[in-house]
Design an enzyme around this catalytic site. Structure first.
Site, short mmCIF file in Angstrom:
data_model
loop_
_atom_site.label_atom_id
_atom_site.label_comp_id
_atom_site.label_asym_id
_atom_site.label_seq_id
_atom_site.Cartn_x
_atom_site.Cartn_y
_atom_site.Cartn_z
N SER A 1 -3.05 -0.09 -9.34
CA SER A 1 -1.54 -0.30 -9.62
C SER A 1 -1.53 -1.08 -11.14
O SER A 1 -1.79 -0.70 -12.16
CB SER A 1 -0.93 -1.29 -8.56
N ASP B 1 3.99 8.96 -4.44
CA ASP B 1 4.08 7.22 -4.73
C ASP B 1 5.42 7.00 -5.26
O ASP B 1 5.94 7.66 -6.28
CB ASP B 1 3.17 7.26 -6.20
N HIS C 1 1.81 5.05 -2.83
CA HIS C 1 1.12 3.94 -3.85
C HIS C 1 -0.16 3.44 -3.01
O HIS C 1 -0.10 2.44 -2.35
CB HIS C 1 2.10 2.89 -4.06
#
Length: 285
Positions: A127, A201, A234
């Site tokens: 991330s 995601d 994610h």
């Protein structure tokens, strides 16, 4: 001791402008000061999200790497330090600029020791950490390997509630958005960069990955790889997929950091790669 477990050491890392960063080291077991070890840096580095905390780390993965002769270093760059607004806000409107500089200072500090090999330094993150990993490989010459997961490679493509809190708007801060984008600097890739992303995601959209890979292709860079996980969001979901991603990371660490014992710094490795690539392109022409 019976299980060859290493212990974390808390350290203070000086920066070029006098700030002291919190850091932590996990040294190989057994540790021999007469040897030179590769370095692996797991990071997040996002605002007010320190990687170094005063708590127990139960990571068997880090202990495994230490047993394989790898130094693990974690460092709280200034934006992640929780050291107060005067420090954290220095990254306001230009994500990934001062943070990369802090990471370089941490690498230089560690590798001033003869037992830490400045030519075999790797970094990884997910991330915001994926963004930081890509920025380090694209804008610094200190890193031989980067493994980036689900990164934000251009902040114009991320959600407003998070981005504008720290970057203002693209209309008010166009220079900052351009400065922090990984796309214009894709041509400067040094070392080897591996990118992974979940196809579903819904936080950091997979378009981030494809825009960066397109920029790398247009720049003629071949020192990178990618892996898309079709049934993940994610983060990589499921035991088998997670194991697959970890195996890729371990394979890359072995290839680029452990088995690559030629010494020298990452800058020399990048220049050598560029020279070889240029020679192959000339032959193709």
């Amino acid at each position: 001791k019976d299980y060859s477990m290493s212990r974390w050491e808390r350290v203070k890392i000086p920066t070029r402008d006098g700030l002291a960063l919190d850091g932590a080291l996990l040294k190989p077991v057994p540790f021999d000061r007469n040897q030179r070890y590769p370095v692996w840096i797991p990071t997040y580095s996002g605002p007010r999200a320190p990687s170094v905390r005063d708590r127990w780390s139960s990571s068997a993965w880090y202990q495994f790497l230490a047993q394989q002769g790898v130094i693990i270093m974690q460092v709280n760059v200034r934006s992640a330090s929780r050291a107060g607004r005067a420090v954290v806000s220095q990254a306001y409107k230009h994500f990934g600029v001062l943070e990369v500089r802090d990471m370089e200072d941490a690498v230089d500090w560690l590798c001033a020791n003869p037992w830490a090999d400045g030519g075999r330094v790797g970094i990884t993150g997910h991330s915001y950490g994926g963004f930081m990993t890509a920025r380090c490989l694209l804008t610094s010459d200190r890193f031989r390997l980067g493994v980036a997961g689900s990164g934000v490679y251009d902040w114009r493509m991320y959600d407003t509630i998070y981005t504008e809190r720290y970057m203002s708007t693209p209309a008010l801060n166009p220079e900052g958005y351009l400065e922090t984008s990984c796309l214009p600097v894709a041509k400067n890739l040094k070392g080897f960069l591996h990118l992974s992303h979940g196809l579903m995601d819904d936080n950091v959209h997979v378009q981030q990955l494809f825009h960066l890979t397109d920029a790398l292709q247009l720049a003629g860079r071949t020192n990178w790889s990618m892996m898309v996980y079709a049934n993940s969001r994610h983060g990589i979901s499921g035991r088998e997929r997670s194991r697959h991603a970890k195996q890729i990371t371990w394979d890359l660490i072995q290839k680029h950091l452990i088995k690559n014992t030629g010494g020298g710094d990452a800058r020399q490795a990048a220049e050598s790669f560029d020279a070889q690539l240029g020679g192959r392109q000339a032959e193709d022409d």
